[in-house]
Design an enzyme around this catalytic site. Sequence first.
Site, PDB file in Angstrom:
ATOM      1  N   TYR A 144      61.498  41.438  56.979  1.00  0.00           N
ATOM      2  CA  TYR A 144      61.703  42.626  56.154  1.00  0.00           C
ATOM      3  C   TYR A 144      61.527  43.840  57.055  1.00  0.00           C
ATOM      4  O   TYR A 144      60.414  44.210  57.426  1.00  0.00           O
ATOM      5  CB  TYR A 144      60.711  42.646  54.993  1.00  0.00           C
ATOM      6  CG  TYR A 144      60.915  43.750  53.975  1.00  0.00           C
ATOM      7  CD1 TYR A 144      62.053  44.559  53.974  1.00  0.00           C
ATOM      8  CD2 TYR A 144      59.963  43.979  52.996  1.00  0.00           C
ATOM      9  CE1 TYR A 144      62.220  45.552  53.035  1.00  0.00           C
ATOM     10  CE2 TYR A 144      60.128  44.974  52.041  1.00  0.00           C
ATOM     11  CZ  TYR A 144      61.252  45.764  52.077  1.00  0.00           C
ATOM     12  OH  TYR A 144      61.416  46.753  51.142  1.00  0.00           O
ATOM     13  N   LYS A 172      65.840  40.980  55.597  1.00  0.00           N
ATOM     14  CA  LYS A 172      66.057  41.972  54.548  1.00  0.00           C
ATOM     15  C   LYS A 172      66.092  43.328  55.230  1.00  0.00           C
ATOM     16  O   LYS A 172      65.085  43.803  55.760  1.00  0.00           O
ATOM     17  CB  LYS A 172      64.939  41.907  53.503  1.00  0.00           C
ATOM     18  CG  LYS A 172      65.077  42.953  52.406  1.00  0.00           C
ATOM     19  CD  LYS A 172      63.888  42.919  51.453  1.00  0.00           C
ATOM     20  CE  LYS A 172      63.977  44.046  50.431  1.00  0.00           C
ATOM     21  NZ  LYS A 172      62.769  44.105  49.556  1.00  0.00           N
TER      22      LYS A 172
END
Length: 301
Positions: A144, A172
């Site tokens: 992320y 992500k």
Amino acid sequence: MAPTSTPQTPFGRVLTAMVTPFTADGGLDLDLDGAQRLAAHLVDSGNDGLVVNGTTGESPTTSDAEKAQLVRAVVEAVGDRAHVVAGVGTNDTRHSVELARQAEAAGAHGLLVVTPYYSKPPQEGLYRHTVEIADATGLPVMLYDIPGRSGVALSHETLVRLGEHPRIVANKDAKGDLGAAAWAIARSDLAWYSGDDILTLPLLSVGAVGVVSVVGHVVAGELRTLVEAHLAGDVAKATAVHQRLLPVFTGIFRTQGVILTKAALGLQGLPAGPLRLPLVGATPEEIAQLKKDLADGGVDL
């Protein structure tokens, strides 16, 4: 049992970073029944993945024990119908390893590992932190990359290097840099997921495979239509859906996203409950604007 996945879509196409429902009786306890009902609703609405214990799940203010309870409850609710990805990233590597092992024991299908925040480690520190977490369990890992919150970005080189680990399979991307995304996608085997709703269509155009969404709480079906239209080569249809959803993309983030997401769920009669400090509930003025934004985006209330 985990849902079916492929190397190209290890966590599905449309995932929602799920809020954590709390009770409204003043105790702000976990509402596990509400979490299960919300999880089932989100999967029924078009999500094939859910992220729990992320920022949208108010992870900074939930305990380790609550995080484990939430994973178990959501896995029980959706079974093998959706990927349940547990947020385990902190700015303490040892704590993150403990959370990763706890999530695996609770039945999570994958891990979300945010870049360590506040400490601003160098790239070697980011690499070693993430590899230690990935080595701690047998679960697949989604990185992320969100420098606006973490204070430091994963470089192209670090992303490519991390992608060589057998269990680090996805990223992500909430960096907001399409050029950086294009280069990293071209140079790695990581499955790329948009982490910024309004940039999902542009990221798909440079090689992303799906989205980890916040607005998926209210428009998951439309997001799936957008993603599938783009994959089928119907760019005009995907663009039309993107443009239709612009008021929703904007509206949910007029203030901190969890605040208005919980307000939107409340307007729809779905489990959400209040927020734990330092987050606070939406004001009447913010709710009035949210109603207009959702209506302009075609969301029924």
